[in-house]
Design a protein around this motif. Structure first.
Motif, mmCIF file in Angstrom:
data_model
loop_
_atom_site.group_PDB
_atom_site.id
_atom_site.type_symbol
_atom_site.label_atom_id
_atom_site.label_comp_id
_atom_site.label_asym_id
_atom_site.label_seq_id
_atom_site.Cartn_x
_atom_site.Cartn_y
_atom_site.Cartn_z
ATOM 1 N N THR A 88 7.008 -3.920 -0.691
ATOM 2 C CA THR A 88 6.845 -3.505 0.698
ATOM 3 C C THR A 88 6.242 -4.634 1.488
ATOM 4 O O THR A 88 5.577 -5.511 0.951
ATOM 5 C CB THR A 88 5.942 -2.260 0.809
ATOM 6 N N LEU A 98 9.570 4.681 -2.323
ATOM 7 C CA LEU A 98 8.170 4.446 -1.957
ATOM 8 C C LEU A 98 7.239 5.371 -2.732
ATOM 9 O O LEU A 98 6.211 4.944 -3.258
ATOM 10 C CB LEU A 98 7.964 4.668 -0.459
ATOM 11 N N ALA A 124 9.821 -0.829 -1.729
ATOM 12 C CA ALA A 124 10.607 -0.168 -0.691
ATOM 13 C C ALA A 124 12.070 -0.516 -0.912
ATOM 14 O O ALA A 124 12.385 -1.571 -1.447
ATOM 15 C CB ALA A 124 10.154 -0.628 0.698
#
Length: 150
Positions: free
Chosen positions: A148, A81, A89
């Motif tokens: 993400t 991240l 992610a």
């Protein structure tokens, strides 16, 4: 890990409410009592602390291994991240832990690093230490890298 590219102690209070990427801390971070202490935006390396409470203790009086694995998983995944600026992610494909010494209730420290990260796969490492600096657990992971989810 203490060079000019790290966010220092002045950021700790802000990190309690929101991580350095501007995302709200997920509930799992609250449960693990985790806090990012330092992060290198260039490499993704991270140093964290965890406060392991009495309710994480096994019948042996040590922190139950599943909670330890969750701490390692947090320390090992956050570097992706950080390095990607929150764009990507990790999705853990495998996680291998070596328990070296028992983890006791109280404060422990985690360090996570990216060994190699491509467009779709990352190879990661992390360690947990006690407050005296003794190595407690080391881990490696392979993770799929993806966007993400908000």
């Amino acid at each position: 890990m203490a060079d000019q590219s790290f966010w220092g102690a002045e950021m700790i209070e802000a990190l309690k409410q929101e991580d350095m990427l501007g995302f709200k801390r997920p509930p799992c971070s609250e449960t693990l009592n985790s806090l990012v202490l330092e992060a290198n935006k260039d490499t993704g390396a991270v140093r964290m602390q965890f406060d392991a409470p009495q309710n994480f203790v096994s019948p042996r009086g040590t922190i139950q291994g599943g909670f330890v694995a969750a701490m390692i998983d947090e320390a090992i995944g956050i570097p992706v991240l950080i390095k990607s600026g929150g764009e990507y992610a990790p999705l853990t494909l495998d996680l291998s832990l070596t328990y070296i010494k028992p983890v006791l209730p109280g404060r422990v420290y985690g360090e996570g690093q990216i060994i190699r990260m491509g467009r779709s796969v990352a190879f990661l490492e992390a360690q947990l230490y006690d407050k005296s600096g003794a190595l407690l657990v080391k881990a490696t992971s392979t993770a799929k890298v993806g966007p993400t989810v908000e």
